[in-house]
Design a protein around this motif. Structure first.
Motif, PDB file in Angstrom:
ATOM      1  N   ILE A   1       0.823  -1.203   0.000  1.00 55.20           N
ATOM      2  CA  ILE A   1       0.000   0.000   0.000  1.00 55.20           C
ATOM      3  C   ILE A   1       0.860   1.258   0.000  1.00 55.20           C
ATOM      4  N   GLY A   2       2.137   1.125   0.363  1.00 49.15           N
ATOM      5  CA  GLY A   2       2.999   2.296   0.491  1.00 49.15           C
ATOM      6  C   GLY A   2       3.259   3.018  -0.817  1.00 49.15           C
ATOM      7  N   LEU A   3       3.424   2.270  -1.928  1.00 46.02           N
ATOM      8  CA  LEU A   3       3.746   2.922  -3.199  1.00 46.02           C
ATOM      9  C   LEU A   3       2.602   3.797  -3.708  1.00 46.02           C
ATOM     10  N   PRO A   4       1.362   3.300  -3.824  1.00 48.74           N
ATOM     11  CA  PRO A   4       0.290   4.212  -4.263  1.00 48.74           C
ATOM     12  C   PRO A   4       0.065   5.358  -3.284  1.00 48.74           C
ATOM     13  N   MET A   5       0.297   5.133  -1.994  1.00 45.23           N
ATOM     14  CA  MET A   5       0.162   6.226  -1.026  1.00 45.23           C
ATOM     15  C   MET A   5       1.169   7.335  -1.329  1.00 45.23           C
ATOM     16  N   ILE A   6       2.411   6.952  -1.636  1.00 42.49           N
ATOM     17  CA  ILE A   6       3.432   7.949  -1.961  1.00 42.49           C
ATOM     18  C   ILE A   6       3.072   8.695  -3.248  1.00 42.49           C
ATOM     19  N   LEU A   7       2.507   7.996  -4.229  1.00 42.82           N
ATOM     20  CA  LEU A   7       2.096   8.662  -5.469  1.00 42.82           C
ATOM     21  C   LEU A   7       1.009   9.692  -5.195  1.00 42.82           C
ATOM     22  N   PHE A   8       0.051   9.352  -4.335  1.00 42.96           N
ATOM     23  CA  PHE A   8      -0.995  10.312  -3.991  1.00 42.96           C
ATOM     24  C   PHE A   8      -0.435  11.477  -3.180  1.00 42.96           C
ATOM     25  N   LEU A   9       0.492  11.194  -2.271  1.00 47.19           N
ATOM     26  CA  LEU A   9       1.117  12.274  -1.511  1.00 47.19           C
ATOM     27  C   LEU A   9       1.834  13.253  -2.436  1.00 47.19           C
ATOM     28  N   SER A  10       2.535  12.708  -3.421  1.00 45.89           N
ATOM     29  CA  SER A  10       3.226  13.572  -4.372  1.00 45.89           C
ATOM     30  C   SER A  10       2.237  14.437  -5.146  1.00 45.89           C
ATOM     31  N   ALA A  11       1.111  13.836  -5.542  1.00 44.28           N
ATOM     32  CA  ALA A  11       0.098  14.598  -6.283  1.00 44.28           C
ATOM     33  C   ALA A  11      -0.558  15.651  -5.391  1.00 44.28           C
ATOM     34  N   LEU A  12      -0.799  15.322  -4.125  1.00 45.59           N
ATOM     35  CA  LEU A  12      -1.404  16.293  -3.208  1.00 45.59           C
ATOM     36  C   LEU A  12      -0.507  17.508  -3.007  1.00 45.59           C
TER      37      LEU A  12
ATOM     38  N   SER B   1      -8.519  17.587  -8.571  1.00 40.58           N
ATOM     39  CA  SER B   1      -7.098  17.825  -8.828  1.00 40.58           C
ATOM     40  C   SER B   1      -6.299  16.523  -8.875  1.00 40.58           C
ATOM     41  N   LEU B   2      -6.840  15.476  -8.253  1.00 43.85           N
ATOM     42  CA  LEU B   2      -6.144  14.186  -8.206  1.00 43.85           C
ATOM     43  C   LEU B   2      -6.629  13.223  -9.279  1.00 43.85           C
ATOM     44  N   LYS B   3      -7.409  13.686 -10.225  1.00 43.73           N
ATOM     45  CA  LYS B   3      -7.999  12.784 -11.213  1.00 43.73           C
ATOM     46  C   LYS B   3      -6.943  11.998 -11.973  1.00 43.73           C
ATOM     47  N   ARG B   4      -5.916  12.662 -12.418  1.00 36.34           N
ATOM     48  CA  ARG B   4      -4.858  11.969 -13.165  1.00 36.34           C
ATOM     49  C   ARG B   4      -4.095  10.990 -12.271  1.00 36.34           C
ATOM     50  N   ALA B   5      -3.854  11.391 -11.027  1.00 35.59           N
ATOM     51  CA  ALA B   5      -3.160  10.485 -10.107  1.00 35.59           C
ATOM     52  C   ALA B   5      -3.997   9.250  -9.808  1.00 35.59           C
ATOM     53  N   ILE B   6      -5.307   9.422  -9.670  1.00 34.12           N
ATOM     54  CA  ILE B   6      -6.183   8.274  -9.416  1.00 34.12           C
ATOM     55  C   ILE B   6      -6.155   7.310 -10.592  1.00 34.12           C
ATOM     56  N   VAL B   7      -6.198   7.856 -11.812  1.00 39.19           N
ATOM     57  CA  VAL B   7      -6.123   7.005 -13.003  1.00 39.19           C
ATOM     58  C   VAL B   7      -4.790   6.273 -13.055  1.00 39.19           C
ATOM     59  N   LEU B   8      -3.699   6.979 -12.750  1.00 43.34           N
ATOM     60  CA  LEU B   8      -2.366   6.375 -12.776  1.00 43.34           C
ATOM     61  C   LEU B   8      -2.273   5.237 -11.767  1.00 43.34           C
TER      62      LEU B   8
END
Length: 296
Positions: free
Chosen positions: A172-183, A212-219
């Protein structure tokens, strides 16, 4: 426009040498193995010999009538359908909760991410001990709460769900970091303006943060779909495809056909089917997101 500018923009054959190394490596490491795999899938190829017999679509017809292959495809699709939404929702929730300064938030971010760098062998060993009947940590927790013990790894209905939850806990850590970066890429002045207008938090979440996170959610969704379609080691180590073949994945089926049955042609045909399913899944995800959000 000056003659010098026109000269710089004019096509020159020598420019191709700058991209030639990339094209060569790309063809060598991706295109050639893909083409070779398709070619092998049209043969009855024994892994221990160089002899191969052209069978055309014979391997694919056999897969079409193989009940075990039908079951592993369904198992894999179920696994993706279970784990991917959990990954997206839970990692987004963690990112929103931990997107703040402070030592505690930093410690929790590091804790969640560190689990994803552990080897699958270590993770499955820990969870197999925790899920042991009667003596495992989970069984003792159920007993303390007065809940009847559940056969989490030996039940046809619960085994795949249990492995999906273990997988989520693990990476779970990798997608969490991707969302943190997008936030952290969202301009802070937008939130300051919302605060001045006394905008409720749920409206800030639904009208500012999530759009604002739409692209990150898709990724994240695409990454997890691709990763979970290739699920194999945790299933192999925790249940070995059981009970009753309810957790065996497509990759495990390919492994068994290639290295246990030594039927390389049949295994390669199954891998091509897996590739096609993954392409369909990713294409459907992209189409649905475009249909919801309009043109980007």
């Amino acid at each position: 426009m000056s003659a010098a500018t026109v000269g710089l923009r004019a096509p020159r054959p020598a420019y191709a040498f700058f991209v030639l190394p990339f094209v060569a490596i790309y063809a060598l490491l991706l295109l050639w193995p893909l083409a070779k795999g398709v070619w092998i899938s049209f043969h009855d190829h024994d892994l221990l010999s160089d002899d191969s017999l052209w069978v055309g679509l014979g391997n694919y017809r056999e897969l079409l009538n193989d009940e075990v292959f039908h079951q592993v495809v369904w198992n894999t699709i179920r696994f993706v359908a279970i784990s991917t939404p959990i990954f997206v929702v839970l990692s987004l929730a963690l990112a929103l909760a931990l997107n703040r300064p402070g030592r505690l938030a930093a410690l929790l971010r590091a804790t969640f991410f560190c689990a994803s760098v552990f080897s699958v062998t270590l993770i499955t060993l820990v969870w197999k001990l925790a899920l042991m009947p009667e003596r495992g940590l989970v069984a003792q927790l159920f007993a303390a709460l007065g809940i009847p013990e559940l056969p989490l790894l030996t039940s046809d209905n619960l085994a795949l769900l249990t492995i999906a939850l273990v997988t989520v806990w693990w990476i779970i850590g990798l997608p969490m970091i991707l969302f943190l970066s997008a936030l952290q890429q969202i301009p802070s002045d937008i939130y300051e303006a919302a605060a001045l207008d006394n905008t409720p938090r749920w409206r800030v979440l639904t009208h500012i943060t999530l759009p604002s996170l739409k692209r990150a959610i898709v990724l994240v969704a695409l990454i997890e779909v691709i990763r979970e379609f290739q699920v194999f080691p945790q299933i192999m180590l925790m249940t070995n495809g059981g009970p009753n073949n309810t957790t065996r994945s497509i990759v495990q089926f390919i492994y068994e056909q290639a290295f246990m049955q030594l039927s390389l042609g049949y295994a390669t045909a199954a891998s091509q089917v897996l590739l096609a399913i993954m392409l369909v899944g990713v294409s459907a995800q992209l189409w649905l997101e475009r249909d919801k959000g309009g043109q980007r």
